[in-house]
Enzyme design. Structure first.
Site, PDB file in Angstrom:
ATOM      1  N   SER A  55      20.393  -8.696 -38.241  1.00 31.96           N
ATOM      2  CA  SER A  55      20.798  -9.105 -36.902  1.00 31.96           C
ATOM      3  C   SER A  55      19.550  -9.533 -36.133  1.00 31.96           C
ATOM      4  O   SER A  55      18.875 -10.469 -36.544  1.00 31.96           O
ATOM      5  CB  SER A  55      21.554  -7.962 -36.206  1.00 31.96           C
ATOM      6  N   THR A  56      19.209  -8.838 -35.040  1.00 33.45           N
ATOM      7  CA  THR A  56      18.066  -9.224 -34.224  1.00 33.45           C
ATOM      8  C   THR A  56      16.784  -9.236 -35.059  1.00 33.45           C
ATOM      9  O   THR A  56      16.446  -8.250 -35.698  1.00 33.45           O
ATOM     10  CB  THR A  56      17.897  -8.238 -33.052  1.00 33.45           C
ATOM     11  N   HIS A  67      24.117 -11.771 -38.086  1.00 38.21           N
ATOM     12  CA  HIS A  67      24.881 -11.886 -36.843  1.00 38.21           C
ATOM     13  C   HIS A  67      24.456 -13.129 -36.087  1.00 38.21           C
ATOM     14  O   HIS A  67      23.398 -13.170 -35.461  1.00 38.21           O
ATOM     15  CB  HIS A  67      24.666 -10.647 -35.965  1.00 38.21           C
ATOM     16  N   MET A 107      20.078  -4.876 -34.395  1.00 39.05           N
ATOM     17  CA  MET A 107      20.551  -3.972 -33.363  1.00 39.05           C
ATOM     18  C   MET A 107      21.952  -3.490 -33.701  1.00 39.05           C
ATOM     19  O   MET A 107      22.776  -4.256 -34.193  1.00 39.05           O
ATOM     20  CB  MET A 107      20.554  -4.716 -32.022  1.00 39.05           C
ATOM     21  N   ASP A 152      26.102  -1.796 -37.472  1.00 40.06           N
ATOM     22  CA  ASP A 152      26.793  -2.525 -38.527  1.00 40.06           C
ATOM     23  C   ASP A 152      26.027  -2.377 -39.841  1.00 40.06           C
ATOM     24  O   ASP A 152      24.826  -2.622 -39.902  1.00 40.06           O
ATOM     25  CB  ASP A 152      26.895  -4.013 -38.144  1.00 40.06           C
TER      26      ASP A 152
END
Length: 349
Positions: free
Chosen positions: A166-167, A193, A286, A289
């Site tokens: 993600s991030t 993401h 972040m 998940d």
């Protein structure tokens, strides 16, 4: 606790006020300045020493990409979140900005309802700023050792590598894929993401930079060695058996962990399909998940590696997997590719 000092950069007065309003309800945040273009932003970074910059992509005199490059020269570790329009051009520039060192991005709400836009921005910005500035400052990162012992035990040779991020993921994916090398003998699937359009552009960039065949997945794509399939934005991706091999299917089922694509959805399918042949990697990101999905992979006797805290932009996803005792190893990003190649029997690239 000191407040997080934020600089807002946007050529639109309305947009600057909208962002300021989105931050106003969080007492931990303080808007210390605004700038109407990138040139002024670079000057104010030096003058105000903010803790975080919210940087518009398209501006006159000096655009966001140029400003980001200048900011990185004087403040290489200053968190910068790009404010992007949800357009093809906005997505292209945002993916470029992430490659140049932007910490994260938020797409501007596509609505004329100012109140609704403020609420939407607040929901997107608040957790990102907390992770990048507030929680990040509380941590004292320690560099983890390379994977050893039972963490890297040899079992069945991995049949499939499944990656969740993600991030900070785009840059982590680039470093990992470059390290795997063009001769990598196992197929890879990725849930990053990102919204639609952004994932397609990210796949194109990763293909160019890694030399691997990286592309956004389509329905019934076969999984073959050395090919990397990226889940398209707003679609879950699952792995199935098909024609004596592996393939992916896409669907738009309910979001999980507020995400689509979801790492948990992908990892569950990989556990069910590949069992001991599954190797899951959880990179910087972040939220939570991937935790439940890693649990399923462990139950199926597959293996799990997570990125360490000191090399993660946000140690949320990998950190929670490690803290749950689900990781066979916690590995620095610059050693992840070497460990994966060792597990598939290829050694150093």
């Amino acid at each position: 606790m000191p407040r997080t000092r934020i600089l807002i950069v946007d050529d639109s007065v309305v947009a600057r006020q909208m962002v300021a309003d989105a931050l106003a309800e969080e007492p931990q945040f303080e808007v210390v300045g605004t700038a109407r273009n990138g040139r002024v932003a670079v000057e104010k970074v030096a003058q105000l020493a903010p803790d975080l910059v919210l940087l518009d992509v398209e501006m006159p005199e000096m655009d966001g990409l140029t400003a980001l490059t200048e900011i990185r020269r004087v403040a290489p570790h200053l968190p910068v979140i790009m404010l992007s329009a949800y357009t093809t051009h906005g997505a292209e520039v945002t993916v470029d900005a992430l490659a140049r060192g932007a910490s994260d991005y938020v797409t501007k709400p596509d609505t004329d309802d100012l109140a609704a836009a403020v609420v939407a921005l607040r929901a997107e910005l608040t957790p990102r700023i907390w992770q990048l500035c507030v929680l990040g400052e509380r941590r004292r990162p320690r560099r983890a050792a390379a994977a050893t012992g039972p963490a890297a035990a040899r079992g069945q040779r991995p049949e499939l590598i499944a990656i969740g991020a993600s991030t900070g993921g785009p840059n982590a994916l680039r470093e990992l894929l470059v390290g795997l090398g063009r001769d990598f003998p196992v197929p890879l699937v990725i849930a990053q993401h990102m919204p639609p359009m952004f994932t397609r552009l990210l796949a194109q960039r990763l293909a160019i930079e890694s030399g691997l065949q990286v592309r956004e997945a389509v329905g019934s794509d076969a999984l073959v060695p050395g090919v990397v399939l990226l889940a398209p934005g707003d679609h879950h991706m699952v792995v199935v058996r098909a024609n004596a091999g592996l393939a992916v299917l896409l669907h738009q089922g309910p979001t999980e962990n507020s995400c689509r694509p979801s790492v948990d959805v992908l990892f569950r399918s990989v556990a069910e399909t590949c069992g001991e042949g599954a190797l899951a990697l959880v990179l910087t990101g972040m939220g939570q998940d991937g935790v439940a999905g890693c649990g399923r992979i462990r139950e199926a006797r597959g293996r799990v590696l997570v990125q360490d805290e000191s090399t993660s932009v946000v140690w949320g996803m990998p950190g929670l997997v490690a803290q749950a005792g689900l990781a066979h190893a916690v590995v620095p990003l610059d050693e992840m590719a070497r460990e994966v190649r060792r597990l598939v029997g290829r050694g150093p690239a």
